[in-house]
Design an enzyme around this catalytic site. Structure first.
Site, short mmCIF file in Angstrom:
data_model
loop_
_atom_site.label_atom_id
_atom_site.label_comp_id
_atom_site.label_asym_id
_atom_site.label_seq_id
_atom_site.Cartn_x
_atom_site.Cartn_y
_atom_site.Cartn_z
N ASP A 193 42.33 -6.87 46.24
CA ASP A 193 42.92 -7.65 47.33
C ASP A 193 44.44 -7.65 47.11
OD1 ASP A 193 43.15 -9.41 49.56
OD2 ASP A 193 43.32 -11.11 48.20
N SER A 194 45.15 -8.10 48.13
CA SER A 194 46.60 -8.22 47.97
C SER A 194 46.94 -9.27 46.91
CB SER A 194 47.22 -8.61 49.30
OG SER A 194 46.64 -9.81 49.78
N CYS A 230 39.83 -7.21 51.10
CA CYS A 230 41.01 -7.65 51.84
C CYS A 230 40.81 -7.15 53.27
CB CYS A 230 42.25 -7.04 51.21
SG CYS A 230 43.75 -7.30 52.16
N THR A 257 42.88 -7.23 55.70
CA THR A 257 44.08 -6.55 56.20
C THR A 257 44.05 -5.08 55.78
OG1 THR A 257 45.21 -8.66 55.88
CG2 THR A 257 46.58 -6.73 56.30
N GLU A 317 47.58 -19.33 48.08
CA GLU A 317 48.28 -18.82 46.90
C GLU A 317 49.09 -19.94 46.22
OE1 GLU A 317 48.19 -15.56 45.61
OE2 GLU A 317 46.75 -14.88 47.10
N CYS A 351 39.69 -13.08 56.64
CA CYS A 351 40.67 -12.88 55.57
C CYS A 351 40.03 -13.48 54.34
CB CYS A 351 41.99 -13.60 55.89
SG CYS A 351 43.14 -13.64 54.51
N HIS A 367 41.15 -14.81 51.81
CA HIS A 367 41.73 -16.06 51.33
C HIS A 367 41.08 -17.28 52.01
CE1 HIS A 367 44.93 -13.54 49.71
NE2 HIS A 367 45.44 -14.60 49.10
N1 DGL Z 1 43.30 -11.56 51.63
C1 DGL Z 1 43.87 -10.65 52.59
C2 DGL Z 1 42.91 -10.40 53.74
O1 DGL Z 1 41.71 -10.52 53.56
C3 DGL Z 1 45.20 -10.98 53.20
C4 DGL Z 1 46.26 -11.58 52.42
C5 DGL Z 1 47.63 -11.03 52.73
O2 DGL Z 1 48.21 -11.25 53.81
O3 DGL Z 1 48.10 -10.35 51.84
O4 DGL Z 1 43.31 -10.05 54.81
#
Ligand code: DGL
Length: 286
Positions: free
Chosen positions: A24-25, A87, A89, A164, A200, A202
Site C-alpha cells: 500500500d502507499s 491500495c 488507488t 496516518e 480505500c 485506509h
Molecule cells: N490506501 C490507499 C487506497 O486504498 C490510498 C492512500 C493514498 O492516498 O495514498 O487507495
C-alpha cells in the site's frame, strides 16, 4: 526502533513456501493484511508501505502507475508467490492479473462483487481517494458486472491523513466523515443507497465513524474480506500454492517494510496491526 539498516537480499525464485507480498502507499493496507493473515494462518507475508511517497490519491495516473510497478518489482524480487495491491488507488491504475508471471490481486473486483451481492436496491456508494474516484474504476467494474446499477461516488481526500495521524476515533474525524457522507447523499437524494464500498484500504480504520454517519441501514463493504474469498477460490483452482508447512511460530508471519523510517510510523503500524506482531521491520529501497 529496530529497522534494519539495509534492504534484505534479492532473490527471484518464489515457491510454495514463499511469502505473499502485499503493498500500500502507507499503513492502510494493514486493514487487508490483517484479514489475510487471519484467513491464511499458515502463510507468511511481506508488507511494503511506501510511506516516503504517501499519499498516492492526489498524484497523477502516470506517477501512480510508476510507483505501483516499482512496488510490485520490489515484492517480486523478495520472492513473493502472490502479489496483493492492497491500495485501491494503485489498483485503479494497474491493468492485468499478473506481474512477471506472478498472480496479482487488486481491490476493485472483489469489492464490487461483494457490494453487488448484498445490495437489494442496486444503488451503491463508493468512497475513495481523488485518483480512485477520477479513474472511475469502481463505476466501470460495477457496471460491467451489473449494467442496471446506480453508482454514487465521493472522493474523501481528508480521510487518509486522519488515519496516518492515528485519529481513527476522534470528534474531528466524525465531523469530517459526516461532511463527506452528506455530499454523497446530496448527489442523489431520491434513490435508495443501501451499500457503501470503502474504496480505500485506509477507510476500514474509520469504519465506526462512517457507519455512524450513514446509519445502520447502509451496509459497508470492506474489500479485504472479499479479496480473501477470491484468494481462497483461486487456491482451490490451483492459481497459487499454499504453504505445505504449518507456521508453528505466528510471530514469524509478517515482515514489515517501509520506504521511510520513523518511530512514529513504526508505532502506528504496530497499533494498527495489533493483535498481530511483525517479526521484523525493514527499510525498503525501491
Ligand atoms: N490506501 C490507499 C487506497 O486504498 C490510498 C492512500 C493514498 O492516498 O495514498 O487507495
Amino acid at each position: 526502533m529496530n529497522l534494519t539498516p539495509t534492504d534484505w537480499p534479492v532473490t527471484k525464485m518464489a515457491n510454495e513456501k514463499s511469502p505473499i507480498g502485499v503493498f500500500d502507499s502507507g499503513l492502510g493496507g494493514i486493514s487487508v493484511l490483517k484479514v489475510l493473515a487471519e484467513n491464511f494462518p499458515n502463510e507468511s507475508f511481506v508488507y511494503l508501505g511506501d510511506t516516503a511517497r504517501l499519499p498516492y490519491g492526489s498524484k497523477s495516473g502516470e506517477t501512480i502507475q510508476q510507483y505501483t510497478e516499482q512496488n510490485l518489482r520490489w515484492l517480486a524480487e523478495r520472492e513473493s508467490k502472490v502479489l496483493i495491491i492492497a491500495c485501491n488507488t494503485a489498483s485503479s491504475h494497474f491493468q492485468g492479473d499478473n506481474y512477471q508471471g506472478i498472480p496479482v490481486y487488486n481491490m476493485i473486483a472483489p469489492g464490487s462483487e461483494a457490494a453487488l451481492q448484498v445490495s437489494k436496491t442496486k444503488v451503491i456508494g463508493v468512497l475513495g481517494t481523488r485518483a480512485t474516484i477520477q479513474s472511475q474504476s469502481y463505476v466501470k467494474k460495477l457496471k460491467e458486472l451489473e449494467p442496471e446499477v446506480t453508482v454514487l461516488s465521493q472522493a474523501c481526500p481528508m480521510f487518509v491523513p486522519l488515519v496516518e495521524e492515528g485519529w481513527n476515533d476522534d470528534p474531528i474525524t466524525n465531523l469530517i466523515v459526516f461532511r463527506y457522507i452528506q455530499s454523497l447523499f446530496n448527489k442523489n437524494s431520491d434513490e435508495q443507497l443501501d451499500t457503501l464500498i470503502l474504496g480505500c484500504t485506509h477507510y476500514p480504520f474509520l469504519k465506526n465513524a462512517i457507519q455512524k454517519a450513514v446509519g445502520s441501514a447502509v451496509q459497508l463493504i470492506e474489500s479485504g474480506d472479499a479479496l480473501s474469498l477470491s484468494l481462497k477460490k483461486d487456491l482451490e483452482l490451483g492459481r497459487w500454492q499454499a504453504n505445505p508447512e504449518t507456521l508453528t511460530e505466528p510471530s514469524t508471519q509478517i515482515h514489515f517494510a517501509s520506504t521511510d523510517r520513523s518511530d512514529f510510523f513504526e508505532n502506528l503500524a504496530r497499533q494498527l496491526l495489533a493483535p498481530l506482531v511483525p517479526h521484523q521491520f525493514s527499510l525498503a529501497h525501491l
